[in-house]
Structure formats: structure tokens, C-alpha cells
Design an enzyme around this catalytic site. Structure first.
Site, mmCIF file in Angstrom:
data_model
loop_
_atom_site.group_PDB
_atom_site.id
_atom_site.type_symbol
_atom_site.label_atom_id
_atom_site.label_comp_id
_atom_site.label_asym_id
_atom_site.label_seq_id
_atom_site.Cartn_x
_atom_site.Cartn_y
_atom_site.Cartn_z
ATOM 1 N N ASP A 18 1.020 -1.166 -0.073
ATOM 2 C CA ASP A 18 0.178 0.015 -0.084
ATOM 3 C C ASP A 18 0.991 1.262 0.070
ATOM 4 O OD1 ASP A 18 -2.213 1.560 0.168
ATOM 5 O OD2 ASP A 18 -2.823 1.326 2.211
ATOM 6 N N GLU A 100 -6.465 5.208 -8.772
ATOM 7 C CA GLU A 100 -7.850 5.755 -8.574
ATOM 8 C C GLU A 100 -8.466 6.738 -9.242
ATOM 9 O OE1 GLU A 100 -9.909 7.012 -4.175
ATOM 10 O OE2 GLU A 100 -7.788 5.832 -4.398
ATOM 11 N N LYS A 136 -9.678 2.215 -9.053
ATOM 12 C CA LYS A 136 -10.293 2.493 -7.797
ATOM 13 C C LYS A 136 -11.236 3.535 -7.734
ATOM 14 C CE LYS A 136 -7.824 2.233 -3.971
ATOM 15 N NZ LYS A 136 -6.411 2.608 -2.966
ATOM 16 N N THR A 160 -13.250 1.301 -2.980
ATOM 17 C CA THR A 160 -12.382 1.873 -1.869
ATOM 18 C C THR A 160 -13.356 2.680 -1.086
ATOM 19 O OG1 THR A 160 -10.487 2.792 -1.167
ATOM 20 C CG2 THR A 160 -11.635 3.662 -3.346
ATOM 21 N N PHE A 182 -11.746 -0.433 4.824
ATOM 22 C CA PHE A 182 -10.737 0.363 5.496
ATOM 23 C C PHE A 182 -10.788 0.212 7.102
ATOM 24 C CE2 PHE A 182 -9.388 4.200 2.716
ATOM 25 C CZ PHE A 182 -9.414 3.204 1.864
#
Length: 326
Positions: A18, A100, A136, A160, A182
Site C-alpha cells: 500500500d 484511483e 479504484k 475503496t 478500511f
């Protein structure tokens, strides 16, 4: 002597890096890597990656033409910078990179679809198959509907900013490839709400949330992959050993690699298949009802979109300043 926790985790879960820091990705050799606006903005400010920023600006300048205003060049570079980092990352991993869509499009289905197609087009123009890219998208109702359309076009999506079971169920029903619940941000909310300083892994609200999502998916045979994200400590990671994928920051990857002990598998499809879980009939009305009832998910989704938006604005300012030296 048992292997370190990272090596043991890799035996039961796909480990994902990440970060936008390519050197860290090389150091830990994950299969996949994820980025987000905050990570790309941070990486773009590192001295070792100024060449990527400068080359992206030069390409944008050439694309826009010699008479183009700076704002147009910055806009073109902004759209391409995440892809530029993604292309570099794909050279050092064997799997997929997540890139993203602009968080400011999170409530606009049509604009999200258009931006996703543009990003995939940039990758394919560089010779990268869409099979190696996950787009994303924030897990708003509008974002999930965009993902449903994109998946039918063979554009694979990673949903996400996911904090609630309702978001996860809607994503699975939409046929998305992967979700990123998350963990750490859920923990943050509960610590602030309750005043507690810490939670054990087995009672961590983020761990419990991902466990519930994983169980639901395996119980009802969904193919959507679950990738726990946003960890605050290795206890949360240990608590989700066995999850399909876990995306982990370089600092926590290093801590796992330096830690010894026996890692117990916590999540297993066989166990989930036997769980007593009620199926949810999901549509827009149910999504909105469940979202409104979940104050944590509502607040964290809004906060996440705002945070990514701020990172994007910072990145635009950085590119504008850098353009003056190109």
C-alpha cells in the site's frame, strides 16, 4: 524455528503493498500494489521520483501544444501522473496495480465511467493489458453503479473507502472484482467515539467488520475479492490472516518481517460457508437506508472523499509549481 509473520502470512493471504514508493515495493516484492491520491501526492514530492513528475509534465506539455495555458498542461499531467507511477510499479511486480479515479467524481456515475475508461486507455496505450489494472472507485451508490458497467466492459474495479456491510453487499451484487474495506479508519472512528485508547485484535471494530464481509461473501458464493486495507498495527493484520488479500504499508510490512511467532489462520472460506448469516436484498433504497443508519460509515466515507480531494488539490498545486522549471 517458525518463519517470520510476513512469510507465514504470504502462505494464506495475498500480500499487497500500500504505497506509491517504488523502492519500498521492490524491497518487499508483493504480488500487487495499491495507490491512492494521498500516496501518489506523497511519492511525487520525493526527490527520487522527480524524474517521473518531470517526464509526465513534459508529455502533457507536448500533448497540449506550445500555446496551451499552464492550467491545461497541469490538468493533462494530473490525469497521467498516477498512470505514470502505475507503469513504473508494474515493472517491479508480477500482478496488478490499483489506480484511483478522481475522488471529486465520487457521486457522478457517468463522469466516473469516463475517467476510468481514460485511465485504462492510457495504460493500454503504454502496452499494459487491462487485466493488470484495477480502477479504484469510492464505494458510493453512484460509484458502485459505475463499476457494474465498467466490469461488463472488462475494466476491473477496486471499490475503496468501504466501511459498511451495505457497501460490500452492493459491490458484490454489482460484480466488482475487489473491495478494500478500511480497517484502521473504522478503528479510528470507534476510538474517538468511545474514548478508548486501544482494542485487542479480536474486538477491533475494523477487524470485525472485514470478518463479517468476508463471511458474507464466502457464505453466499460471491467471487468479489476482499482486500483489507488501512491498518494501524500488525495486530489488525494478524486478526485477518487468511483474508483474500491484505494491502499493507511498508512500515507494517517491515514490522511483520521482523516479528516471529506462529501465525494462526483466522479467516477461512470453509468456516464462513457454515456461518449463520442472513442474506440482504440490496437495492438503492436499502443501500441508502443502511447507510443513513450507519453513522460511522457515513462520516468516514464523507471524510475519506474530502481527504482524497484535498490530496488531489495539493498535487495540482505541486504540478503547477513544478511546471515553471520544465
Amino acid at each position: 524455528m517458525p518463519a517470520n509473520l510476513l512469510d507465514q502470512l504470504r502462505q494464506m493471504t495475498v500480500v499487497v503493498a500500500d504505497t506509491g514508493d517504488i523502492e519500498s515495493i521492490e524491497a518487499f516484492a508483493p504480488r500487487d500494489a495499491t495507490t491512492n491520491p494521498s500516496l501518489i501526492t506523497a511519492a511525487a514530492q520525493m526527490p527520487q521520483y522527480q524524474s517521473i513528475v518531470d517526464e509526465t509534465l513534459r508529455q502533457a506539455k507536448e500533448l497540449c501544444g506550445p500555446e496551451a495555458p499552464a492550467s491545461a498542461i497541469v490538468s493533462a499531467a494530473f490525469d497521467r501522473l498516477a498512470v505514470s507511477f502505475g507503469l513504473r510499479i508494474l515493472k517491479v511486480i508480477s500482478g496488478r496495480v490499483s489506480t484511483e479515479v478522481d475522488a471529486r467524481l465520487s457521486y457522478d456515475t457517468g463522469a466516473t465511467i469516463a475517467k476510468a475508461r481514460q485511465l485504462i486507455g492510457l495504460y493500454e496505450a503504454a502496452g499494459v493489458s487491462r487485466e493488470r489494472v484495477l480502477i479504484k472507485i469510492a464505494a458510493t451508490w453512484e460509484g458502485i453503479q459505475a463499476a457494474a458497467i465498467l466490469e461488463k466492459e472488462g475494466i476491473h474495479c477496486n471499490l475503496t473507502l468501504l466501511f459498511g456491510l451495505h457497501q460490500a453487499v452492493a459491490c458484490a451484487e454489482a460484480g466488482v472484482t475487489l473491495i478494500s474495506p478500511f480497517v484502521g479508519r473504522i478503528l479510528d472512528w470507534y476510538k474517538k467515539e468511545t474514548g478508548r485508547a486501544s482494542y485487542l485484535p479480536e474486538e477491533d471494530p475494523g477487524v470485525l467488520s472485514v470478518t463479517a464481509i468476508y463471511t458474507y461473501y464466502k457464505k453466499f458464493g460471491y467471487e468479489t475479492e476482499v482486500m483489507g486495507a488501512s491498518f494501524r498495527n500488525i495486530g489488525e493484520i494478524v486478526g485477518l490472516a487468511g483474508c483474500d488479500l491484505l494491502t499493507i504499508s511498508p512500515s507494517l510490512l517491515a514490522e511483520l518481517r521482523a516479528s516471529e511467532g506462529v501465525l494462526e489462520r483466522k479467516l477461512a472460506a470453509e468456516k464462513a460457508a457454515c456461518a449463520s448469516v442472513e442474506r440482504i436484498s440490496m437495492d438503492k433504497a436499502m443501500f441508502e437506508q443502511m447507510h443513513a443508519a450507519d453513522r460511522m460509515a457515513t462520516e468516514k466515507l464523507d471524510e475519506g472523499i474530502a481527504g482524497f480531494t484535498k490530496a488531489l488539490e495539493t498535487l495540482e498545486a505541486l504540478l503547477a509549481a513544478r511546471l515553471t522549471s520544465i
